[in-house]
Motif scaffolding. Structure first.
Motif, short mmCIF file in Angstrom:
data_model
loop_
_atom_site.label_atom_id
_atom_site.label_comp_id
_atom_site.label_asym_id
_atom_site.label_seq_id
_atom_site.Cartn_x
_atom_site.Cartn_y
_atom_site.Cartn_z
N GLY A 90 -45.37 41.37 26.62
CA GLY A 90 -44.88 41.18 27.98
C GLY A 90 -43.80 40.12 28.07
N TYR A 91 -43.45 39.74 29.29
CA TYR A 91 -42.44 38.70 29.51
C TYR A 91 -43.08 37.33 29.32
N HIS A 92 -42.70 36.63 28.28
CA HIS A 92 -43.18 35.28 28.00
C HIS A 92 -41.97 34.43 27.61
N PRO A 93 -41.26 33.87 28.58
CA PRO A 93 -39.99 33.20 28.28
C PRO A 93 -40.10 31.88 27.53
N VAL A 94 -41.28 31.24 27.54
CA VAL A 94 -41.44 29.96 26.85
C VAL A 94 -42.73 30.01 26.02
N VAL A 95 -42.60 29.62 24.74
CA VAL A 95 -43.78 29.57 23.87
C VAL A 95 -43.76 28.25 23.10
N TRP A 96 -44.95 27.82 22.68
CA TRP A 96 -45.10 26.55 21.96
C TRP A 96 -45.88 26.79 20.66
N TYR A 97 -45.54 26.01 19.65
CA TYR A 97 -46.21 26.04 18.35
C TYR A 97 -46.64 24.62 17.98
N ARG A 98 -47.75 24.52 17.24
CA ARG A 98 -48.21 23.20 16.78
C ARG A 98 -48.84 23.33 15.40
N ASN A 149 -45.02 28.45 6.37
CA ASN A 149 -45.45 29.69 7.01
C ASN A 149 -46.97 29.75 7.01
N GLY A 150 -47.50 30.59 7.86
CA GLY A 150 -48.96 30.72 7.94
C GLY A 150 -49.46 30.48 9.34
N VAL A 151 -50.68 30.00 9.44
CA VAL A 151 -51.34 29.85 10.75
C VAL A 151 -50.88 28.57 11.44
N TRP A 152 -50.38 28.70 12.66
CA TRP A 152 -50.06 27.59 13.56
C TRP A 152 -50.86 27.77 14.84
N ARG A 153 -51.09 26.68 15.55
CA ARG A 153 -51.62 26.76 16.91
C ARG A 153 -50.49 27.23 17.82
N PHE A 154 -50.85 27.88 18.92
CA PHE A 154 -49.83 28.55 19.74
C PHE A 154 -50.25 28.56 21.20
N ALA A 155 -49.25 28.61 22.08
CA ALA A 155 -49.53 28.72 23.53
C ALA A 155 -48.35 29.37 24.23
N HIS A 156 -48.66 30.26 25.18
CA HIS A 156 -47.65 30.75 26.11
C HIS A 156 -47.51 29.73 27.24
N ASP A 157 -46.32 29.64 27.78
CA ASP A 157 -46.04 28.69 28.86
C ASP A 157 -45.22 29.42 29.93
N ASP A 158 -45.82 30.46 30.52
CA ASP A 158 -45.10 31.32 31.45
C ASP A 158 -44.62 30.57 32.69
N ALA A 159 -45.35 29.54 33.11
CA ALA A 159 -44.96 28.75 34.28
C ALA A 159 -44.02 27.61 33.92
N LEU A 171 -43.18 20.95 29.33
CA LEU A 171 -42.39 19.73 29.23
C LEU A 171 -42.89 18.68 30.21
N ARG A 172 -43.13 19.10 31.43
CA ARG A 172 -43.61 18.14 32.44
C ARG A 172 -44.97 17.59 32.07
N GLU A 173 -45.82 18.43 31.48
CA GLU A 173 -47.17 18.00 31.12
C GLU A 173 -47.25 17.43 29.69
N ARG A 174 -46.10 17.35 29.01
CA ARG A 174 -45.98 16.73 27.69
C ARG A 174 -46.93 17.38 26.67
N TRP A 175 -46.80 18.70 26.55
CA TRP A 175 -47.65 19.41 25.60
C TRP A 175 -47.41 18.94 24.17
N PHE A 176 -46.25 18.36 23.89
CA PHE A 176 -46.01 17.87 22.54
C PHE A 176 -46.92 16.70 22.18
N GLU A 177 -47.70 16.20 23.16
CA GLU A 177 -48.70 15.15 22.90
C GLU A 177 -50.12 15.62 23.18
N ARG A 178 -50.29 16.92 23.50
CA ARG A 178 -51.59 17.41 23.96
C ARG A 178 -52.07 18.58 23.12
N PRO A 179 -52.85 18.33 22.10
CA PRO A 179 -53.32 19.44 21.24
C PRO A 179 -54.18 20.45 21.99
N GLU A 180 -54.85 20.01 23.08
CA GLU A 180 -55.73 20.93 23.81
C GLU A 180 -54.95 22.02 24.56
#
Length: 637
Positions: A78-86, A32-42, A46-55
């Motif tokens: 708001g509506y954010h159907p997809v989110v990512w954590y790293r 638990n604690g601080v993770w990097r995060f991103a919304h992926d509303d579009a 997966l197509r851009e392989r965010w699991f390999e892209r820290p930026e």
């Protein structure tokens, strides 16, 4: 013998309750604690392989708080159907000698997990745990990169969502959504052959405790399992069994149970929440390969002669309905202390049980119910439409719930469906009635030790307890409806308190207990009128207390109501009908509420007297022990 609540972290900086109290190991790493995060509303990740892209990760979040909450640091409602954590984790060389497992308490709703760019787990179900095996995805360096993608469509009504709102802002009785990780994340290193699960089944009548152990795989050669059981430091059993397969089933004799005078010191009840501590060791010859801590409670539950039974005796359930929702963290608890405090508050109000409403609660909350003494009705978070996909999702996740929480002695009843949610045409659709019946029988097959309610509130097609929802606003109405067996049958058949048929498809009462499983919902006029939702509004707290007493006295005076569940424990979002405010401060004098709640009931008059006698016996035993410890002669000094 180690207590499950002792420090079992690999990081010795704090002492924390293990996130999985029923199966603990000494060393685990809190993630638990601080993770990097991103919304992926579009939904490009997966197509851009965010699991390999820290930026791609442009924000930070505090796990395990959902991104919609203030506690997460984001408050993105708001509506954010997809989110990512790293997150990057560190391993030491010693960790590579076994299997490295990454555990998630709950991720809402659909999750994928990558380790160093390799997909290591997929899971569907927003309330149940899963594990990712990282072993074959590790890189030689100490640092390992974990990425999680969570998909939670806010408009998907076939998804078991409970009271998470599909509208942009909360309305009526629904609340802000909880997306993504909302229960603890932790790492542990285990041997290649390890204890995967343990199941305890108490058998009070036969004075035995059923033990079911499962390994992650069948052992390559015969191994042994040692089981050590103790109660408050007193040894109950120390048995060793040969293990030549993946699973082991045994009955452990609890000899103290043979002597009835000693049963109160061993059996689990809310008054005496006795827990048997367990240490289980997996042995290869004399070497300890794996070792886990667990615990069990010896108690039986059931129904008979129109009453709920605890340990073979009629027991009156005095429960409160709880959303277990916090304003700053939503479905996630704001802290471990908050979980314990919630249980303490329920007991301080004089209730002996809690119905967790439309949510599968954190196992650490159930631990405190086990440890402090509070019975629990476990309820599934329901979907809102009836489709094959909705049926598949709910059935699969409900099975996972039953497996996860089977061991908790506090859990005494299962409720797969509430108020026909997800089966909106239960009366007119045979398929929907068959689905509810199927859930009832599936639950009873997977766990024959507890009563099951097929559909709570109305439209009964199958169930061991008949739960009635009646929001009458005064005690006189409740007295009229439940003053006798004849009045009860008239109420269920003709009055229909919720304006729904109570019995469906020819069902009729066959001696099942009848309980008022939702009633009350009283509120006093809130300062902010836009935040009100209640079933009856009173002008001030004095009137609220007198109205509460009026309702409770009517229920307790009924000879046919076998238990109750008052709505509700806390104010929640726009609902201000709690006995406590949303910050858990009391609206009413808690001692007066407790005195009201603990009055002797007419239906089960002896249960309060039994508790009084048990308390007196306990005090006498304490006095005898104290006297025995005093010196009686000069030599003893």
């Amino acid at each position: 013998m180690k207590e499950p609540h002792q420090d079992r972290t690999a990081t010795a900086s704090d002492t924390r309750l293990h996130p999985r109290p029923q199966l603990t190991r000494d060393h685990w790493q809190d993630l638990n604690g601080v993770w990097r995060f991103a919304h992926d509303d579009a939904d490009n990740g997966l197509r851009e392989r965010w699991f390999e892209r820290p930026e791609a990760f442009d924000q930070e979040i505090i796990v395990p708080y959902p991104p919609e909450s203030r506690a997460s640091g984001l408050r993105a409602t708001g509506y954010h159907p997809v989110v990512w954590y790293r997150r990057t984790i560190e391993l030491v060389p010693e960790d590579r000698k076994g299997k490295v497992l990454l555990h998630f308490g709950a991720v809402d709703y659909r999750a994928r997990v990558w380790a160093n760019g390799h997909l290591v787990a997929e899971h569907e179900g927003g309330h149940t745990p899963f594990t990712a095996d990282l072993t074959h995805a590790l890189v030689p360096e100490e640092s390992q990169v974990i990425v999680v993608r969570a998909e939670d469509d806010p408009l998907d009504m076939a998804q078991p969502r409970g009271k998470q709102d599909w509208e942009r802002e909360p309305h009526a009785i629904w609340y802000h959504r909880t997306t993504g990780i909302w229960q603890p994340v932790w790492l542990e290193v285990v041997p290649h052959t390890f204890i995967e699960s343990i199941r305890w089944t108490p058998d009070v009548e036969r004075s035995r405790l059923g033990f079911h152990l499962r390994l992650n795989k069948a052992p390559d050669r015969d191994m042994r399992v040692r089981v050590q059981l103790s109660l408050q430091g007193t040894r109950l059993a120390d048995d060793t069994y040969t293990l030549d397969a993946q699973e082991l089933l045994r009955d452990i004799d609890i000899r103290s149970l043979h002597f009835k005078d000693e049963r109160s010191d061993l059996l689990w009840t809310p008054r005496n929440p006795n827990l048997i501590d367990a240490q289980i060791s997996l042995l290869d010859e004399e070497e300890i390969v794996d070792e886990v801590g667990s615990y069990a409670g010896m108690r039986s539950v059931g129904v008979r002669d129109g009453r709920f039974q605890l340990n073979g005796r009629a027991y009156y359930l005095r429960m409160v309905l709880a959303q277990n929702y916090w304003p700053e963290s939503h479905l996630a608890a704001p802290s471990e202390d908050a979980l314990r405090r919630e249980v303490e508050l329920v007991k301080e109000l004089g209730f002996n049980g809690i119905r967790i409403h439309q949510k599968v609660e954190d196992p650490r909350f159930l631990y405190w119910c086990d440890r402090l003494g509070l019975v629990v009705w476990g309820e599934m978070a329901n979907a809102y439409i009836f489709t094959p996909e909705a049926q598949r999702r709910l059935t699969r996740e409900w099975q996972d719930v039953l497996e996860r929480d089977y061991n908790h002695p506090s859990v005494v009843t299962w409720v797969p469906v509430n108020e026909s949610w997800g089966v909106p045409n239960l009366e007119g659709d045979r398929a929907q009635r068959s689905f509810v019946r199927g859930l009832y029988h599936l639950t009873a097959a997977l766990d024959p030790t507890r009563p099951v309610i097929g559909n709570d509130g109305w439209e009964i097609v199958e169930g061991d307890i008949l739960g009635v929802h009646d929001y009458a606003l005064d005690g006189a109405t409740l007295r009229e409806r439940y003053c006798s067996a004849e009045a009860l049958e008239h109420t269920l058949a003709s009055v229909q308190p919720a304006r729904r048929n109570f019995y469906l498809a020819g069902h009729h009462r066959k001696g099942e207990p009848v309980m008022l499983t939702e009633f009350g919902g009283l509120s006093h006029a809130p300062a902010d009128s836009d935040r009100w939702w209640g079933y009856g509004t009173l002008p001030d707290t004095d009137t609220l207390l007198s109205s509460y007493e009026d309702l409770l006295n009517a229920v307790l005076d009924s000879p046919v109501i076998a238990g109750f569940c008052y709505t509700q424990l806390t104010d929640t979002e726009q609902e201000t009908n709690g006995l406590l405010r949303e910050d858990r401060t009391p609206k009413l004098d808690m001692k007066r509420v407790k005195a009201i709640n603990t009055r002797v009931s007419r239906a089960v008059q002896h249960d309060v007297l039994q508790e009084i006698h048990a308390l007196a016996d306990e005090r006498r035993r304490e006095q005898m022990r104290a006297q025995a410890s005093q010196p009686t002669s000069v030599n003893d000094r």
